[in-house]
Design an enzyme around this catalytic site. Structure first.
Site, PDB file in Angstrom:
ATOM      1  N   LYS A   1     -14.195  -9.728  -4.020  1.00 18.26           N
ATOM      2  CA  LYS A   1     -15.181  -9.429  -2.864  1.00 18.26           C
ATOM      3  C   LYS A   1     -16.295 -10.047  -2.781  1.00 18.26           C
ATOM      4  O   LYS A   1     -16.838 -10.764  -3.619  1.00 18.26           O
ATOM      5  CB  LYS A   1     -15.347  -7.903  -3.138  1.00 18.26           C
ATOM      6  CG  LYS A   1     -14.103  -7.150  -3.000  1.00 18.26           C
ATOM      7  CD  LYS A   1     -14.385  -5.353  -3.239  1.00 18.26           C
ATOM      8  CE  LYS A   1     -13.223  -4.692  -2.844  1.00 18.26           C
ATOM      9  NZ  LYS A   1     -13.628  -3.154  -2.763  1.00 18.26           N
TER      10      LYS A   1
ATOM     11  N   TYR B   1      -8.793  -2.358   6.229  1.00 23.49           N
ATOM     12  CA  TYR B   1      -9.142  -0.942   5.754  1.00 23.49           C
ATOM     13  C   TYR B   1      -8.785   0.257   6.725  1.00 23.49           C
ATOM     14  O   TYR B   1      -9.187   1.469   6.364  1.00 23.49           O
ATOM     15  CB  TYR B   1     -10.513  -0.988   5.259  1.00 23.49           C
ATOM     16  CG  TYR B   1     -10.777  -1.628   3.829  1.00 23.49           C
ATOM     17  CD1 TYR B   1     -10.162  -1.336   2.658  1.00 23.49           C
ATOM     18  CD2 TYR B   1     -11.252  -2.795   3.731  1.00 23.49           C
ATOM     19  CE1 TYR B   1     -10.442  -1.917   1.514  1.00 23.49           C
ATOM     20  CE2 TYR B   1     -11.727  -3.213   2.413  1.00 23.49           C
ATOM     21  CZ  TYR B   1     -11.145  -2.714   1.319  1.00 23.49           C
ATOM     22  OH  TYR B   1     -11.517  -3.513   0.083  1.00 23.49           O
TER      23      TYR B   1
ATOM     24  N   ASN C   1     -17.820  -3.471  -5.770  1.00 23.13           N
ATOM     25  CA  ASN C   1     -17.115  -3.250  -6.966  1.00 23.13           C
ATOM     26  C   ASN C   1     -16.315  -4.465  -7.464  1.00 23.13           C
ATOM     27  O   ASN C   1     -15.102  -4.376  -7.946  1.00 23.13           O
ATOM     28  CB  ASN C   1     -16.389  -1.873  -7.038  1.00 23.13           C
ATOM     29  CG  ASN C   1     -15.308  -1.877  -6.029  1.00 23.13           C
ATOM     30  OD1 ASN C   1     -15.227  -2.624  -5.145  1.00 23.13           O
ATOM     31  ND2 ASN C   1     -14.628  -0.602  -5.802  1.00 23.13           N
TER      32      ASN C   1
ATOM     33  N   HIS D   1     -10.669  -6.176  -5.052  1.00 21.18           N
ATOM     34  CA  HIS D   1      -9.666  -5.248  -4.476  1.00 21.18           C
ATOM     35  C   HIS D   1      -8.251  -5.525  -5.003  1.00 21.18           C
ATOM     36  O   HIS D   1      -7.982  -6.725  -5.485  1.00 21.18           O
ATOM     37  CB  HIS D   1      -9.563  -5.352  -2.841  1.00 21.18           C
ATOM     38  CG  HIS D   1      -8.459  -4.930  -2.179  1.00 21.18           C
ATOM     39  ND1 HIS D   1      -8.367  -3.659  -2.047  1.00 21.18           N
ATOM     40  CD2 HIS D   1      -7.186  -5.295  -2.205  1.00 21.18           C
ATOM     41  CE1 HIS D   1      -7.201  -3.283  -1.434  1.00 21.18           C
ATOM     42  NE2 HIS D   1      -6.331  -4.451  -1.571  1.00 21.18           N
TER      43      HIS D   1
ATOM     44  N   GLU E   1      -0.421  -6.434   2.817  1.00 18.96           N
ATOM     45  CA  GLU E   1      -1.799  -6.905   2.654  1.00 18.96           C
ATOM     46  C   GLU E   1      -1.599  -8.433   2.498  1.00 18.96           C
ATOM     47  O   GLU E   1      -2.115  -9.305   2.936  1.00 18.96           O
ATOM     48  CB  GLU E   1      -2.480  -6.466   1.604  1.00 18.96           C
ATOM     49  CG  GLU E   1      -2.967  -4.954   1.981  1.00 18.96           C
ATOM     50  CD  GLU E   1      -3.625  -4.153   0.613  1.00 18.96           C
ATOM     51  OE1 GLU E   1      -3.690  -4.837  -0.548  1.00 18.96           O
ATOM     52  OE2 GLU E   1      -4.026  -3.153   0.756  1.00 18.96           O
TER      53      GLU E   1
HETATM   54  P1  GDP Z   1      -9.645   1.143  -4.743  1.00 18.44           P
HETATM   55  O1  GDP Z   1      -8.524   1.397  -4.432  1.00 18.44           O
HETATM   56  O2  GDP Z   1     -10.180   1.398  -6.007  1.00 18.44           O
HETATM   57  O3  GDP Z   1     -10.567  -0.078  -4.215  1.00 18.44           O
HETATM   58  O4  GDP Z   1     -10.454   2.679  -3.996  1.00 18.44           O
HETATM   59  P2  GDP Z   1     -10.607   3.141  -2.332  1.00 18.44           P
HETATM   60  O5  GDP Z   1      -9.029   2.587  -1.818  1.00 18.44           O
HETATM   61  O6  GDP Z   1     -10.642   4.547  -2.651  1.00 18.44           O
HETATM   62  O7  GDP Z   1     -11.545   2.630  -1.629  1.00 18.44           O
HETATM   63  C1  GDP Z   1     -11.827   1.450  -0.927  1.00 18.44           C
HETATM   64  C2  GDP Z   1     -12.866   0.474  -1.194  1.00 18.44           C
HETATM   65  O8  GDP Z   1     -14.018   1.435  -0.595  1.00 18.44           O
HETATM   66  C3  GDP Z   1     -13.564   0.517  -2.598  1.00 18.44           C
HETATM   67  O9  GDP Z   1     -12.831  -0.433  -3.583  1.00 18.44           O
HETATM   68  C4  GDP Z   1     -15.029   0.540  -2.321  1.00 18.44           C
HETATM   69  O10 GDP Z   1     -15.224  -0.955  -1.947  1.00 18.44           O
HETATM   70  C5  GDP Z   1     -15.237   1.324  -1.246  1.00 18.44           C
HETATM   71  N1  GDP Z   1     -15.503   2.798  -1.682  1.00 18.44           N
HETATM   72  C6  GDP Z   1     -14.729   3.657  -2.382  1.00 18.44           C
HETATM   73  N2  GDP Z   1     -15.311   5.059  -2.258  1.00 18.44           N
HETATM   74  C7  GDP Z   1     -16.537   4.775  -1.709  1.00 18.44           C
HETATM   75  C8  GDP Z   1     -17.598   5.573  -1.648  1.00 18.44           C
HETATM   76  O11 GDP Z   1     -17.598   6.738  -2.039  1.00 18.44           O
HETATM   77  N3  GDP Z   1     -18.875   4.883  -1.064  1.00 18.44           N
HETATM   78  C9  GDP Z   1     -18.862   3.658  -0.663  1.00 18.44           C
HETATM   79  N4  GDP Z   1     -19.835   3.277  -0.043  1.00 18.44           N
HETATM   80  N5  GDP Z   1     -17.811   2.756  -0.760  1.00 18.44           N
HETATM   81  C10 GDP Z   1     -16.859   3.454  -1.373  1.00 18.44           C
END
Ligand code: GDP
Length: 138
Positions: free
Chosen positions: A10, A50, A113, A116, A127
């Site tokens: 990322k 996304y 973070n 991905h 993807e």
């Molecule tokens: P992942 O599968 O662990 O990547 O998590 P998710 O699919 O739930 O979320 C996709 C991405 O959205 C995450 O990797 C973060 O970059 C972002 N994200 C997830 N939760 C949050 C949140 O509560 N706040 C913000 N700002 N970004 C988030």
């Protein structure tokens, strides 16, 4: 169970010069890199990638972050690929990620973070196809 998954190193990782360190962790776990590209996601691409999150409150911020700088996208191969990459990535929130995981060591926040990884074989396929033609994977 498919042996492929998809990753994005990322923008925060690339910005901080951590691409090499992150991809080394992945290679050290036995993943083969089938395809790799540097890319600057357009707003449309980030929104499309996304799309499953479009109703989430953080969607706008997520798109802004993912378009804030270049990323590396890669198609990866290993046994148990999806689950194993998720394991070495760690939890979404780096403060909650296990010691020694990529997000624990390189992530800044629940949003920024570091990496991905696809969450299912089905999404891995979608993807990979979002960024690569099958002929580009070797
Ligand atoms: P992942 O599968 O662990 O990547 O998590 P998710 O699919 O739930 O979320 C996709 C991405 O959205 C995450 O990797 C973060 O970059 C972002 N994200 C997830 N939760 C949050 C949140 O509560 N706040 C913000 N700002 N970004 C988030």
């Amino acid at each position: 169970m498919s042996n492929r998954t998809f990753t994005i190193v990322k923008p925060d990782s690339v910005r901080k010069g951590n691409f090499g360190k992150v991809i080394s962790r992945v290679e050290a776990e036995g993943f083969k890199i089938l395809g790799l590209k540097k890319a600057s996601l357009s707003q449309k691409q980030a929104e499309g990638f996304y799309a499953v999150h479009r109703e989430r409150p953080f969607f706008k911020d997520l798109v802004k972050y993912m378009t804030s700088g270049p990323v590396y996208v890669a198609a990866l191969e290993r046994d148990n690929a999806v689950a194993h990459l998720r394991k070495i990535m760690g939890a979404t929130d780096p403060t909650k990620a296990d010691a020694g995981t990529i997000r624990k060591d390189f992530g800044e926040s629940i949003e920024q973070n570091a990496i991905h990884g696809s969450d299912s074989d089905e999404n891995a396929k979608i993807e990979i196809a979002f960024f690569f033609a099958e002929s580009e994977l070797m």
